[in-house]
Design an enzyme around this catalytic site. Structure first.
Site, PDB file in Angstrom:
ATOM      1  N   TYR A  82       0.837  -1.199   0.000  1.00  0.00           N
ATOM      2  CA  TYR A  82       0.000   0.000   0.000  1.00  0.00           C
ATOM      3  C   TYR A  82       0.872   1.248   0.000  1.00  0.00           C
ATOM      4  O   TYR A  82       0.361   2.356  -0.182  1.00  0.00           O
ATOM      5  CB  TYR A  82      -0.919   0.032   1.220  1.00  0.00           C
ATOM      6  CG  TYR A  82      -1.911  -1.107   1.310  1.00  0.00           C
ATOM      7  CD1 TYR A  82      -2.084  -2.012   0.272  1.00  0.00           C
ATOM      8  CD2 TYR A  82      -2.677  -1.284   2.465  1.00  0.00           C
ATOM      9  CE1 TYR A  82      -2.986  -3.057   0.378  1.00  0.00           C
ATOM     10  CE2 TYR A  82      -3.589  -2.321   2.572  1.00  0.00           C
ATOM     11  CZ  TYR A  82      -3.739  -3.213   1.530  1.00  0.00           C
ATOM     12  OH  TYR A  82      -4.629  -4.254   1.649  1.00  0.00           O
ATOM     13  N   TYR A 243     -12.639  -8.309   3.820  1.00  0.00           N
ATOM     14  CA  TYR A 243     -12.298  -7.045   3.166  1.00  0.00           C
ATOM     15  C   TYR A 243     -13.404  -6.667   2.183  1.00  0.00           C
ATOM     16  O   TYR A 243     -14.263  -7.470   1.854  1.00  0.00           O
ATOM     17  CB  TYR A 243     -10.923  -7.087   2.494  1.00  0.00           C
ATOM     18  CG  TYR A 243     -10.733  -8.013   1.307  1.00  0.00           C
ATOM     19  CD1 TYR A 243     -11.299  -7.745   0.065  1.00  0.00           C
ATOM     20  CD2 TYR A 243      -9.920  -9.140   1.418  1.00  0.00           C
ATOM     21  CE1 TYR A 243     -11.089  -8.576  -1.025  1.00  0.00           C
ATOM     22  CE2 TYR A 243      -9.695  -9.980   0.334  1.00  0.00           C
ATOM     23  CZ  TYR A 243     -10.280  -9.695  -0.888  1.00  0.00           C
ATOM     24  OH  TYR A 243     -10.060 -10.524  -1.964  1.00  0.00           O
ATOM     25  N   ARG A 303     -16.923   9.296   7.361  1.00  0.00           N
ATOM     26  CA  ARG A 303     -17.242   7.879   7.160  1.00  0.00           C
ATOM     27  C   ARG A 303     -16.472   6.991   8.132  1.00  0.00           C
ATOM     28  O   ARG A 303     -16.977   5.949   8.563  1.00  0.00           O
ATOM     29  CB  ARG A 303     -16.975   7.484   5.706  1.00  0.00           C
ATOM     30  CG  ARG A 303     -18.037   8.029   4.753  1.00  0.00           C
ATOM     31  CD  ARG A 303     -18.019   7.306   3.433  1.00  0.00           C
ATOM     32  NE  ARG A 303     -16.820   7.592   2.650  1.00  0.00           N
ATOM     33  CZ  ARG A 303     -16.730   8.578   1.772  1.00  0.00           C
ATOM     34  NH1 ARG A 303     -17.768   9.385   1.573  1.00  0.00           N
ATOM     35  NH2 ARG A 303     -15.621   8.774   1.086  1.00  0.00           N
TER      36      ARG A 303
END
Length: 337
Positions: A82, A243, A303
């Site tokens: 990532y 996920y 969020r």
């Protein structure tokens, strides 16, 4: 299961525990950080599976993790590929320095990438992750995918035709190297990701097995509930970590867009209206209520906070069955490698 914002850990088979709700930190790898930021080679090439149409601004992961910790998250899911583990580590260290948390409060999951399956590469790869994070250990270290790519500088090696260059892998030998990392204290727990039943059985039936996988991270949400794999893992005390628990982006380059957007589902929205919750909160509550760990990715402060607000209500048995019936057995993330 009595779940609260302060207490929502479930046991792992090795005696450790994992929070049911975590923050996913997946980010666009198309622009790798410089060597000073992440000690990642600048020669890495992007993969169509791991690509968004936009870049993730520098520092956004750092701020997201700090916001998440302040909101109550204690589980952070990341990965070397990532390219932002340096920001994750910095956020954790800053919150420890503030006195907000202790290291043992945080559960961090790191991942072994496809080019690092050879046993002799496993520990050095984990040590590189720890150096980037500037932490002494990870709480969970998992094999990210059961297939292997050719080891080398490029994380996504391709031939002249643009096809991935695969590498013959011995998952049992890779697993033994992970066991050694656990024995060395570099990882508290070890697990896998994207493994099917056959691949799990290969590990569990390995002669001389020292530690079995504590978890299997797979795509899991109301449109892809994984009933057979979930039941198999329950029978063997393997926790499913889901996920894409809210579905995914609608990027046709790596997402199956033939399945409708999860968060527009009428049932999820109707149940959400009853509890004054969003469809996303209903989808997350559905999974945690059946013992599936969820790691929704978001760098959006609102969020991030909303996703954590799922412990002040519970779904009825009827609602759980109605949501289970939404299963379409279709993946959003098809892993077309």
């Amino acid at each position: 299961m009595n779940l609260t914002a302060e207490s929502h850990r479930i046991p792992l088979s090795d005696g450790n525990s994992i929070p049911l709700l975590g923050l996913g930190t997946y980010a666009d790898p198309q622009k790798a950080p410089s060597s000073t930021e992440g000690e990642v080679s600048s020669r890495l090439t992007p993969c169509s599976f791991f690509s968004f149409s936009h870049q993730t601004p520098k520092g956004s992961c750092l701020e997201a993790v700090k916001i998440a910790i302040d909101a109550g998250y204690r589980h952070i899911d990341g990965a070397f590929v990532y390219f932002n583990e340096h920001e994750v580590g910095q956020a954790i260290r800053e919150k420890i320095a503030e006195g907000k948390i202790k290291r043992e409060d945080i559960f961090y999951c790191g991942k072994l990438w496809n080019t690092c399956h050879p046993p002799e590469l496993v520990r050095p790869t984990l040590e590189k992750t720890l150096k980037i994070l500037q932490l002494d250990y990870v709480d969970l270290y998992i094999i990210e995918l059961p297939m292997a790519f050719k080891p080398g500088e490029a994380l996504y090696p391709k031939d002249e035709n643009g096809k991935f260059i695969y590498h013959e892998t011995d998952l049992c030998a890779t697993w033994e190297a992970l066991e050694a990392c656990k024995d060395a204290g570099l990882a508290k727990s070890i697990g896998v990701s994207n493994f099917n039943r056959r691949q799990l059985e290969m590990i569990m039936n390995k002669p001389g097995l020292k530690y079995k996988p504590v978890s299997n991270q797979v795509e899991c949400h109301p449109y892809f509930t994984q009933p057979k794999l979930l039941e198999f893992c329950r029978q063997h005390d393997i926790v499913i970590v889901g996920y894409s628990p809210l579905g995914t982006s609608r990027d046709e380059s790596w997402v199956n867009v033939s399945s409708p957007p999860l968060l527009k589902d009428p049932l999820l929205n109707a149940i959400g209206k009853k509890y004054n919750k969003t469809a996303a909160q209903i989808a997350l509550r559905f999974n945690v209520q059946r013992g599936v760990v969820v790691i929704p990715k978001s760098f959006n402060p609102q969020r991030i906070r909303e996703n954590f607000q799922i412990f002040d209500f519970s779904l009825t048995e009827k609602e759980m069955k109605e949501i289970e019936a939404l299963n379409k057995n279709v993946r959003y993330v098809e892993l077309l490698m």
